[in-house]
Scaffold this motif. Sequence first.
Motif, PDB file in Angstrom:
ATOM      1  N   ARG A   1       0.846  -1.186   0.000  1.00 25.69           N
ATOM      2  CA  ARG A   1       0.000   0.000   0.000  1.00 25.69           C
ATOM      3  C   ARG A   1       0.888   1.245   0.000  1.00 25.69           C
ATOM      4  O   ARG A   1       1.854   1.329   0.734  1.00 25.69           O
ATOM      5  N   GLY A   2       0.593   2.192  -0.888  1.00 30.21           N
ATOM      6  CA  GLY A   2       1.329   3.448  -0.932  1.00 30.21           C
ATOM      7  C   GLY A   2       2.580   3.422  -1.788  1.00 30.21           C
ATOM      8  O   GLY A   2       3.306   4.406  -1.829  1.00 30.21           O
ATOM      9  N   GLU A   3       2.863   2.306  -2.464  1.00 25.57           N
ATOM     10  CA  GLU A   3       4.054   2.228  -3.308  1.00 25.57           C
ATOM     11  C   GLU A   3       3.658   2.061  -4.775  1.00 25.57           C
ATOM     12  O   GLU A   3       2.606   1.521  -5.099  1.00 25.57           O
ATOM     13  N   LEU A   4       4.534   2.541  -5.640  1.00 25.61           N
ATOM     14  CA  LEU A   4       4.364   2.348  -7.076  1.00 25.61           C
ATOM     15  C   LEU A   4       5.292   1.237  -7.523  1.00 25.61           C
ATOM     16  O   LEU A   4       6.422   1.144  -7.061  1.00 25.61           O
ATOM     17  N   VAL A   5       4.817   0.398  -8.438  1.00 25.02           N
ATOM     18  CA  VAL A   5       5.619  -0.719  -8.935  1.00 25.02           C
ATOM     19  C   VAL A   5       5.552  -0.708 -10.459  1.00 25.02           C
ATOM     20  O   VAL A   5       4.492  -0.490 -11.039  1.00 25.02           O
ATOM     21  N   ALA A   6       6.687  -0.929 -11.094  1.00 24.24           N
ATOM     22  CA  ALA A   6       6.741  -1.040 -12.551  1.00 24.24           C
ATOM     23  C   ALA A   6       7.036  -2.489 -12.912  1.00 24.24           C
ATOM     24  O   ALA A   6       7.818  -3.158 -12.242  1.00 24.24           O
ATOM     25  N   VAL A   7       6.393  -2.966 -13.958  1.00 17.91           N
ATOM     26  CA  VAL A   7       6.655  -4.303 -14.475  1.00 17.91           C
ATOM     27  C   VAL A   7       7.377  -4.122 -15.800  1.00 17.91           C
ATOM     28  O   VAL A   7       6.837  -3.543 -16.736  1.00 17.91           O
TER      29      VAL A   7
ATOM     30  N   ALA B   1      11.435  -8.110 -21.375  1.00 15.90           N
ATOM     31  CA  ALA B   1      11.552  -8.229 -22.831  1.00 15.90           C
ATOM     32  C   ALA B   1      10.196  -8.542 -23.454  1.00 15.90           C
ATOM     33  O   ALA B   1       9.249  -8.963 -22.763  1.00 15.90           O
ATOM     34  N   ASN B   2      10.091  -8.347 -24.765  1.00 18.66           N
ATOM     35  CA  ASN B   2       8.883  -8.744 -25.488  1.00 18.66           C
ATOM     36  C   ASN B   2       8.637 -10.233 -25.256  1.00 18.66           C
ATOM     37  O   ASN B   2       9.555 -11.038 -25.322  1.00 18.66           O
ATOM     38  N   GLY B   3       7.384 -10.560 -24.953  1.00 19.17           N
ATOM     39  CA  GLY B   3       7.032 -11.952 -24.726  1.00 19.17           C
ATOM     40  C   GLY B   3       7.266 -12.439 -23.308  1.00 19.17           C
ATOM     41  O   GLY B   3       7.083 -13.614 -23.015  1.00 19.17           O
ATOM     42  N   ALA B   4       7.652 -11.541 -22.401  1.00 17.45           N
ATOM     43  CA  ALA B   4       7.948 -11.933 -21.020  1.00 17.45           C
ATOM     44  C   ALA B   4       6.696 -12.163 -20.183  1.00 17.45           C
ATOM     45  O   ALA B   4       6.776 -12.758 -19.114  1.00 17.45           O
ATOM     46  N   GLY B   5       5.541 -11.663 -20.632  1.00 17.92           N
ATOM     47  CA  GLY B   5       4.297 -11.892 -19.901  1.00 17.92           C
ATOM     48  C   GLY B   5       3.749 -10.666 -19.187  1.00 17.92           C
ATOM     49  O   GLY B   5       2.816 -10.778 -18.391  1.00 17.92           O
ATOM     50  N   LYS B   6       4.277  -9.495 -19.464  1.00 23.91           N
ATOM     51  CA  LYS B   6       3.820  -8.277 -18.797  1.00 23.91           C
ATOM     52  C   LYS B   6       2.331  -8.026 -19.057  1.00 23.91           C
ATOM     53  O   LYS B   6       1.559  -7.821 -18.113  1.00 23.91           O
ATOM     54  N   SER B   7       1.946  -8.040 -20.299  1.00 18.61           N
ATOM     55  CA  SER B   7       0.539  -7.793 -20.653  1.00 18.61           C
ATOM     56  C   SER B   7      -0.358  -8.904 -20.133  1.00 18.61           C
ATOM     57  O   SER B   7      -1.475  -8.641 -19.670  1.00 18.61           O
ATOM     58  N   SER B   8       0.100 -10.127 -20.182  1.00 21.89           N
ATOM     59  CA  SER B   8      -0.689 -11.249 -19.661  1.00 21.89           C
ATOM     60  C   SER B   8      -0.920 -11.082 -18.163  1.00 21.89           C
ATOM     61  O   SER B   8      -2.020 -11.346 -17.663  1.00 21.89           O
ATOM     62  N   LEU B   9       0.094 -10.628 -17.445  1.00 22.07           N
ATOM     63  CA  LEU B   9      -0.035 -10.397 -16.005  1.00 22.07           C
ATOM     64  C   LEU B   9      -1.089  -9.334 -15.729  1.00 22.07           C
ATOM     65  O   LEU B   9      -2.020  -9.549 -14.950  1.00 22.07           O
ATOM     66  N   VAL B  10      -0.968  -8.195 -16.368  1.00 17.04           N
ATOM     67  CA  VAL B  10      -1.918  -7.105 -16.149  1.00 17.04           C
ATOM     68  C   VAL B  10      -3.325  -7.530 -16.556  1.00 17.04           C
ATOM     69  O   VAL B  10      -4.289  -7.284 -15.821  1.00 17.04           O
ATOM     70  N   ASN B  11      -3.454  -8.177 -17.705  1.00 16.42           N
ATOM     71  CA  ASN B  11      -4.778  -8.601 -18.178  1.00 16.42           C
ATOM     72  C   ASN B  11      -5.422  -9.628 -17.253  1.00 16.42           C
ATOM     73  O   ASN B  11      -6.641  -9.615 -17.057  1.00 16.42           O
ATOM     74  N   ALA B  12      -4.641 -10.508 -16.659  1.00 12.92           N
ATOM     75  CA  ALA B  12      -5.192 -11.490 -15.725  1.00 12.92           C
ATOM     76  C   ALA B  12      -5.585 -10.827 -14.408  1.00 12.92           C
ATOM     77  O   ALA B  12      -6.611 -11.164 -13.818  1.00 12.92           O
ATOM     78  N   VAL B  13      -4.787  -9.879 -13.953  1.00  7.41           N
ATOM     79  CA  VAL B  13      -5.084  -9.186 -12.689  1.00  7.41           C
ATOM     80  C   VAL B  13      -6.403  -8.420 -12.797  1.00  7.41           C
ATOM     81  O   VAL B  13      -7.211  -8.444 -11.879  1.00  7.41           O
ATOM     82  N   VAL B  14      -6.646  -7.761 -13.929  1.00  8.80           N
ATOM     83  CA  VAL B  14      -7.872  -6.970 -14.074  1.00  8.80           C
ATOM     84  C   VAL B  14      -9.045  -7.777 -14.621  1.00  8.80           C
ATOM     85  O   VAL B  14     -10.146  -7.260 -14.739  1.00  8.80           O
ATOM     86  N   GLY B  15      -8.813  -9.055 -14.970  1.00  8.26           N
ATOM     87  CA  GLY B  15      -9.902  -9.933 -15.380  1.00  8.26           C
ATOM     88  C   GLY B  15     -10.198  -9.972 -16.859  1.00  8.26           C
ATOM     89  O   GLY B  15     -11.232 -10.505 -17.264  1.00  8.26           O
TER      90      GLY B  15
END
Length: 78
Positions: free
Chosen positions: A43-49, A52-66
């Motif tokens: 709580r109260g912190e900012l985090v960056a993900v 590399a391309n294909g590492a799963g960043k978008s998949s992580l965000v998309n799964a977290v938000v449903g």
Amino acid sequence: MTAGRPTSPGAAGGAGAALQVEDLTVRYGGVVALDAVSLTVPRGELVAVIGANGAGKSSLVNAVVGVVPKAGGRVLLD
């Protein structure tokens, strides 16, 4: 990808976590995009993900938000 150990809300002097991702797995057909990913955002912190391309960043965000279904794990939002 692991960023610290998940903490229970109220831990660390009442600060707790704003977001906890525990053992998240996402599959697209037979392709495993994320395999048992855990992430804690205090709580109260900012985090960056980043990664590399294909590492799963978008998949992580998309799964977290449903946007995409989880094959396993759980997402806890304060």
